[in-house]
Scaffold this active site. Structure first.
Site, PDB file in Angstrom:
ATOM      1  N   GLY A 159      -4.430   0.180  -9.409  1.00 59.80           N
ATOM      2  CA  GLY A 159      -4.145  -0.113  -8.075  1.00 59.80           C
ATOM      3  C   GLY A 159      -4.712   1.116  -7.169  1.00 59.80           C
ATOM      4  N   GLU A 160      -4.683   2.200  -7.510  1.00 57.95           N
ATOM      5  CA  GLU A 160      -4.878   3.413  -6.683  1.00 57.95           C
ATOM      6  C   GLU A 160      -6.342   3.809  -6.666  1.00 57.95           C
ATOM      7  OE1 GLU A 160      -1.572   4.663  -5.315  1.00 57.95           O
ATOM      8  OE2 GLU A 160      -0.326   3.495  -6.710  1.00 57.95           O
ATOM      9  N   THR A 210      -8.170  -9.770 -11.865  1.00 60.64           N
ATOM     10  CA  THR A 210      -7.184  -8.972 -10.889  1.00 60.64           C
ATOM     11  C   THR A 210      -7.488  -7.693 -10.926  1.00 60.64           C
ATOM     12  OG1 THR A 210      -5.730  -8.929 -12.673  1.00 60.64           O
ATOM     13  CG2 THR A 210      -5.180 -10.696 -11.254  1.00 60.64           C
ATOM     14  N   ASN A 253      -6.878  -7.825 -17.035  1.00 64.44           N
ATOM     15  CA  ASN A 253      -7.279  -9.224 -16.562  1.00 64.44           C
ATOM     16  C   ASN A 253      -8.345  -9.068 -15.544  1.00 64.44           C
ATOM     17  OD1 ASN A 253      -7.808 -11.301 -14.583  1.00 64.44           O
ATOM     18  ND2 ASN A 253      -5.733 -12.050 -14.768  1.00 64.44           N
ATOM     19  N   ILE A 255       3.320  -7.117  -5.981  1.00 68.25           N
ATOM     20  CA  ILE A 255       3.109  -6.932  -4.743  1.00 68.25           C
ATOM     21  C   ILE A 255       1.527  -7.349  -4.277  1.00 68.25           C
ATOM     22  CG2 ILE A 255       4.559  -4.755  -4.675  1.00 68.25           C
ATOM     23  CD1 ILE A 255       1.810  -3.113  -4.545  1.00 68.25           C
ATOM     24  N   PHE A 310       0.632  -1.069  -0.135  1.00 64.84           N
ATOM     25  CA  PHE A 310       0.083   0.011   0.059  1.00 64.84           C
ATOM     26  C   PHE A 310       0.859   1.207  -0.035  1.00 64.84           C
ATOM     27  CE2 PHE A 310      -2.636  -3.036   2.321  1.00 64.84           C
ATOM     28  CZ  PHE A 310      -3.407  -3.393   1.332  1.00 64.84           C
TER      29      PHE A 310
END
Lengths: 741, 327
Positions: free
Chosen positions: A699-700, A629, A626, A462, A236
């Site tokens: 991710g964010e 994910t 994907n 990660i 994170f």
């Protein structure tokens, strides 16, 4: 592009290794003669170490060394060059002097034969302090003067605001939040005296960055450090840059000439490996009566440590998110007695959007306009901050699709007007955004004579799915099935790759994997020209499909598996290795992802119980690599967003500077019972500028906007506007009592 | 954590003999003790493991009550058919506590002795009269959002964290003890001390004395019960305020009621005052509010926990409503 694997909901290729225990995390390595280091951490928040009495501890069974500022070998200050992948988390080398800057700062390290011996001895090291009162609150800190650390401006914001017929002037506060990945920080350092080389087994979001900083702090050539981080139990952001324990393990290993393991316990995960700073945003919006923005002003104050400058840029979105002629954003850092802050998921934009999106809702309430409508009236058709066109922006569609799916038109805007059984419902929404980036990466792909492929790069996974993305791209370009592709990451001996942060890993590695795969295929086609079946053929007339080499004008079934060509020439494999980076084309555009959250809360006023009952996220994040994910990233971020909105806050004891809730029972994040079923839709428009597939990385973005959607829903249900996170029972109580009067 | 010796007890008499040794602590589920040992708050020289004692049964008593062995795990007790049927408040309280993993380890006897979650008790760098008598109380001027508002003193404001004990208070449980002097029984209402000037003394247990059973008296037919817990998140958190209500209505009036509060007291907090207010009254909003006022009348809020007074009142009113409604 073939009709293959990209975007398919592949199960992550490392999943089976993780659930069967075969994935080796940093602390899972074991070495002969391994010994254990346990830190002694400061119990004051500001002052000096008066003296360290280690006499009793030194005599305890198994104790090998006790290091502190009086005896540590020399360590250097690292150069701080983020662009060159050389940025430390905390720049001060541990034990540099007797100063204590924050509670929970390492002041000594005990190394013993066993972990238990080291732990016991550490509790017998007596440290005397000269303590001064610590500063752990923004409002009690010395206020900075001089130029702000960040600045955004266009037009004349102050007069724009003064002249605006409708004004909003409010302040929002987000507390210190702590990352708390499940896997705690730890380092195993192995010093090889013969080779004069350190190998650091880490949990790192950036092995290359870690290696680069290590070589500076330890004062050795770059090639004298190798950093390995094959699997990471998430980060994170708190594992982006290296922290002091890593240097303690390294120096301990060199001192004793034995491998040393140093783990950071959960309590110190709150002090010495970063956190999101506390941020206060004074927002002023000026608007016309019909909700068109005339001025947007955001004046920001945020905390950092006395050791390092750290900017959590909240004013960039002030400038780019909405169309507005007059904009001003300033941001200043304020020194406090905490460790150095570090990026936490969605840094800058997450706190920024809590303020900006909350303010947009307050403006909508003021003007009696629908909150989506207000946003559409100020829709930015280009990035007015940079003046550049968007590479791709489908935010309007995200609002519309979300509104339709959520049933937004059934929303009665009157506070407390919507009910379900005995509970009052509140509906909220907010915009999300995150920039698209691409950095340098070098990838090696080898097509092997056994019919498999191997792709490698010194980036890391990660927990987001990077391993799987690598395999998908190689599979897409070669036709070799995903399960026959080995991916090797997380080791600085591999070709250099990007840090896993900023949601740029996927966008960065795609071009390099893509082009390296093509290069390897071309090498196979060249070799095929010498193969008897294709003898003399121009390699350009051949192609490789489904792992088979065949003439362009004939079907794959007519050709031969590529491995036969390699075998026939006694080749172990053929390689493609390509380095890619940002392009000039990218500079012409403003590249951003967008989206919208919609949420519902259920409010039981009698017992002051607020629960999240529904959530929908619509994401315009480029093309999804994907589906599985990608969804996982957004849902995980929303869970984190519920925590940020309702629960998360690192509380410091103001007398000692001690984060008092420094454990998983007292520092609250959302548990399953707090999370309703979450829905997530991807618009899936490729970004034509960023890379071959148009993927941006996600991710964010999911965390941005969550907290403001929640406080807006909370206001709609309760009439209480929460401007200081997290939403808590006592704040709802105080607000609702005020409402009743 | 320091080195300690470890012994397993297989029968009650020998356990009682060993348990009297100075420095020895009894370990059952270990969910509090091991935690505190890691923090150096507890530093026993020996552990006596009583998990092998034959105290793991739940049986009906001849008078229609229930006898619960001290070693019955929280999960087993919560899911026991008789408990769910006759003492629903106890099952609800147990299931609102901790996590399934912890409830599988935690025991009935152990939970009666659960220690406080006060930050300052759990950190040896701070003054704490409970941990180190006479050293002071760091919580009174510290961050005290989770601390008690009832039964506090200027020496200690630590909250008793248990959910189970709150239900047992309302059920008027009786605690059976065995020591070297023999057996004795203590009503749960007399089991705990408020901190006063001696916060280190939390209950009447003599050194070496062991909890063997808890008995629950039978409830009059038609009795209903309910446990309501309020906290920041929906699971895995100690109560900010909770209420256990056991009530019997007759002819539209409250014939018998027992009330206990959690999350707000330095001990599991029985409120006889609230019970008096409701005695023979109609079960309506007016009386529920009056009862809640009575229950919190003695509250002494601090800097960060003033909201608990109002939260506890509202929690009690809702628990009374639910327990007495005709569903």
């Amino acid at each position: 592009m073939s009709d293959s694997v990209i975007g398919q909901p592949f199960t992550r290729i490392d999943g089976k290794w993780k659930v069967t225990g075969r994935a080796k995390y940093g602390v899972d390595y074991y070495f002969d003669r391994l010994v254990y280091g346990v830190g002694v951490a400061s119990t004051i928040g500001n002052g000096r170490v008066g003296g360290i009495d280690a006499a009793e501890a030194e005599k305890m069974p198994g104790v090998l060394a006790i290091l502190h500022h009086g005896n540590i070998e020399h360590l250097y200050h690292p150069a701080n060059q983020f662009e060159d992948q050389s940025r430390p988390g905390e720049s001060r080398p541990p034990f540099e002097d007797d100063r204590v800057y924050y509670y929970g700062q390492f002041v000594a390290l005990v190394i013993a034969e066993t972990f238990e011996q080291a732990l016991d001895a550490a509790s017998h090291v007596r440290v005397d302090y000269e303590a001064k009162p610590p500063v752990v609150r923004l409002d009690r800190a010395a206020q900075p003067t001089g130029e702000p650390q960040a600045h955004q401006a266009r037009g004349d914001a102050e007069s724009g605001f003064q002249q605006a017929p409708v004004k909003l002037d409010v302040t929002y506060v987000t507390p210190v939040e702590t990352h708390n990945p499940m896997e705690m920080h730890a380092t195993i350092a192995v010093w090889d005296k013969a080779k004069q080389k350190y190998t650091l087994y880490e949990t790192s979001q950036g092995v290359v960055n870690h290696r680069n900083v290590a070589s500076q702090v330890l004062g050795v050539p770059m090639e004298s450090v190798e950093v390995i981080s094959r699997f990471i139990g998430s980060g994170f952001g708190c594992k982006l840059f290296p922290w002091p324990h890593s240097w303690l393990a390294a120096i301990g290993s060199r001192h004793l000439e034995r491998p040393v393991k140093v783990s950071v316990p959960r309590t110190l995960m709150f002090t010495t490996v970063g956190h999101r700073p506390t941020i206060e945003q004074h927002v002023r919006l000026g608007a016309t009566q019909d909700g068109k923005l005339l001025a947007t002003i955001n004046e920001v104050r945020q905390s950092t440590s006395f050791i390092d400058a750290y900017l959590e840029d909240c004013v960039d979105p002030t400038s780019m998110l909405y169309s507005c002629p007059n904009v001003k954003g300033t941001q200043r850092e304020i020194r406090m007695n905490t460790g150095t802050p570090t990026p936490m998921r969605g840094p800058g934009r997450t706190p920024s959007l809590f303020a900006l999106e909350s303010a947009m809702d307050e403006l909508a309430v003021k003007l009696n306009l629908d909150p989506i409508d207000v946003r559409l009236r100020n829709y930015a058709d280009k990035d007015e901050g940079s003046g550049k066109p968007w590479s791709s922006k489908r935010l309007r569609e995200a609002y519309q699709m979300g509104a339709e799916r959520f049933g937004w038109k059934r929303r009665n805007p009157k506070v407390g007007s919507m009910r379900k059984g005995d509970e009052i419902l509140g509906w909220g929404m907010a915009t999300m955004t995150w920039p698209g980036h691409r950095q340098e990466a070098e990838v090696h792909v080898r097509l092997l004579a056994d019919g498999t492929a191997r792709a490698s790069c010194a980036t890391q996974d990660i927990g987001t799915g990077t391993y799987t993305i690598f395999a998908e791209v190689v599979s897409d370009r070669t036709g070799i099935p995903v399960d026959k592709i080995q991916v090797v990451l997380g080791d600085t001996s591999l070709p250099p790759g990007p840090t896993s942060g900023g949601s740029f890993t996927t966008a960065t590695v795609i071009p390099a994997i893509y082009q390296a795969s093509d290069k390897a295929v071309n090498a196979v086609l060249k070799a095929a020209a010498k193969y008897q079946g294709f003898s003399g053929a121009d390699p350009k007339s051949l192609k490789m499909t489904q792992g088979r080499v065949h003439p362009q004008d004939k079907p794959p079934s007519s050709g031969v598996p590529f491995q036969e060509i390699l075998q026939s020439q006694n080749l172990v494999g053929l390689d493609g290795k390509v380095k890619t980076g940002p392009t000039d084309e990218m500079k012409k555009y403003s590249i951003h992802s967008f989206g919208a959250h919609f949420c519902e809360v259920a409010w039981d006023p009698e017992i002051l119980r607020l629960r999240v009952s529904r959530w929908l996220s619509v994401v315009d994040g480029g093309r999804m690599m994907n589906a599985k994910t990608a969804r996982n990233q957004i849902l995980g971020a929303v869970v984190m967003g519920i925590g940020m909105g309702m629960l998360e806050e690192t509380v410091y004891d103001t007398r000692t500077g001690h984060p008092i809730n420094n454990n998983f029972a007292d520092y609250m994040v959302a548990v399953n019972a707090d999370v309703p079923e979450l829905e997530c839709i991807f618009l899936d428009y490729p970004d034509p500028v960023l890379n071959e597939y148009g993927a941006r990385g996600i991710g964010e973005i999911g965390l941005t906007g969550c907290a403001s959607a929640l406080t807006m829903a909370t206001y709609h249900a309760t009439g209480v506007r929460i401007r200081e996170l997290p939403i808590r029972i006592e704040k709802l109580m105080a607000g609702s009592v005020k409402e009743e009067n | 954590m320091q080195a300690f010796h470890y012994e397993k007890a297989s029968e009650v008499t020998s356990a009682v003999n060993s348990a009297g040794t100075p420095g020895v602590k009894i370990i059952a589920g270990g969910t509090t003790l091991v935690d505190l040992m890691k923090l150096n708050v507890e530093r026993p020289t020996g552990l006596l493991d009583i998990n092998g004692l034959p105290l793991d049964q739940i049986e009906k008593t001849p008078d229609g009550g229930l006898k619960i062995g001290a070693m019955v795990h929280n999960s087993d007790l919560a899911h026991n058919a008789l408990v769910k049927q006759q003492y629903a408040v106890l099952s609800q309280a147990l299931l609102s506590g901790a996590s399934p993993q912890l409830r599988n380890m935690a025991t009935t006897g152990g939970n009666l002795l659960q220690r406080t979650r006060c930050y300052y008790f759990r950190d040896t760098n701070y003054a704490c009269n409970k941990r180190k008598p006479g050293s002071g109380c760091a919580a009174i001027d510290g961050f005290n959002r989770m601390h008690a508002v009832l039964g506090t003193s200027e020496h200690c404001i630590a909250t008793h964290p248990s959910d189970m004990c709150i239900a047992m208070m309302a059920l008027e449980a009786v605690i059976h003890l065995r020591g070297q002097q023999g057996e004795r029984t203590v009503p749960i209402n007399d089991f705990y001390f408020v901190p006063g000037t001696t916060p280190q003394r939390e209950n009447v247990l003599a050194p070496g004395e062991l909890i063997t059973y808890v008995t629950l008296p039978p409830l009059p037919s038609g009795t209903r019960s309910y446990y309501l817990k309020r906290r920041d998140r929906a699971s895995y958190e100690f109560a900010l305020a909770s209420a256990a209500v056991v009530a019997l209505l007759q002819g539209g009036r409250i014939e018998r009621v027992r009330i206990a509060l959690g999350g707000v007291g330095t001990k599991p907090w029985r409120s006889v005052e609230a019970e008096h207010v409701l005695q023979k009254q109609q079960p309506d909003e007016k009386h529920f509010h009056a009862a809640a006022e009575a229950a919190l009348r003695g509250a002494r809020p601090l800097h960060d926990n003033a909201f608990k007074v109002e939260l506890a009142k509202r929690t009690l009113v809702r628990a009374l409503k639910t327990a007495t409604s005709n569903v």
